[in-house]
Design a protein around this motif. Structure first.
Motif, PDB file in Angstrom:
ATOM      1  N   VAL A 181      66.318  83.918  82.474  1.00 56.34           N
ATOM      2  CA  VAL A 181      65.855  83.720  81.103  1.00 56.34           C
ATOM      3  C   VAL A 181      65.169  84.989  80.608  1.00 56.34           C
ATOM      4  CG1 VAL A 181      63.656  82.666  81.759  1.00 56.34           C
ATOM      5  CG2 VAL A 181      64.659  82.103  79.560  1.00 56.34           C
ATOM      6  N   PHE A 217      65.496  77.526  78.402  1.00 51.41           N
ATOM      7  CA  PHE A 217      64.267  77.683  79.180  1.00 51.41           C
ATOM      8  C   PHE A 217      63.923  76.374  79.896  1.00 51.41           C
ATOM      9  CE2 PHE A 217      59.464  78.029  79.229  1.00 51.41           C
ATOM     10  CZ  PHE A 217      59.403  78.999  80.224  1.00 51.41           C
ATOM     11  N   THR A 219      57.554  85.252  74.667  1.00 55.00           N
ATOM     12  CA  THR A 219      58.956  85.504  74.383  1.00 55.00           C
ATOM     13  C   THR A 219      59.088  86.034  72.964  1.00 55.00           C
ATOM     14  OG1 THR A 219      61.159  84.532  74.288  1.00 55.00           O
ATOM     15  CG2 THR A 219      59.326  83.116  73.641  1.00 55.00           C
TER      16      THR A 219
END
Length: 157
Positions: A127, A82, A71
């Motif tokens: 996400v 998350f 990420t």
């Protein structure tokens, strides 16, 4: 904790359905002191919970994938989001935050590649991820939920 506690933990990790009398006999205690030790291990959080282990192949989730995630976001609010997302995906059975090039490692169990693709799409829909890389496990060489108890530092009772 001492060697008797270690033996109790080893026995319960192998079979949490053992009767206290059977455990007591195997560790050389009577039932009441054995029960008190187990209760103390539970109260102290050493024994977190007792569960049934299910053969994933017999419930039609024979495929295991290890999914590496990177990420670009490392903010607390992203991590909390998350956590919520992965908690809602039953196919994701383990998630680890790592050091190094990979931020998170997920272990996913599914019936087939199409099911994995659906999990992947649900994940990226909910996400923001910079990179996702998947590896299909070909053969399980070792799997255990038991942790080694040989490192327990004896304490005085």
């Amino acid at each position: 904790m001492d060697r008797i506690d270690q033996k109790i933990l080893d026995l319960l990790q192998a079979d949490a359905t053992l009767a206290i009398a059977a455990i007591a006999e195997k560790v050389g205690l009577s039932v009441a002191p054995c029960w008190r030790r187990i209760k103390k291990l539970e109260d102290e959080g050493v024994i977190c919970r007792r569960v049934a282990l299910v053969d994933r192949r017999k419930v039609n989730v024979p495929m295991t994938l290890f999914v590496s995630v990177r990420t670009t976001r490392h903010a607390i609010e992203w991590v909390e989001h998350f956590r919520k997302v992965i908690a809602d995906v039953p196919e994701i059975v383990e998630v680890w935050r790592l050091t190094g090039d990979i931020d998170y490692l997920l272990r996913i169990v599914v019936p087939d590649i199409d099911a994995y693709d659906a999990v992947y799409k649900r994940l990226i829909e909910r996400v923001e991820l910079a990179d996702v890389s998947s590896a299909i496990a070909m053969e399980e060489l070792k799997y255990t939920t038991a942790v080694p108890t040989g490192y327990i530092k004896p304490s005085r009772r």
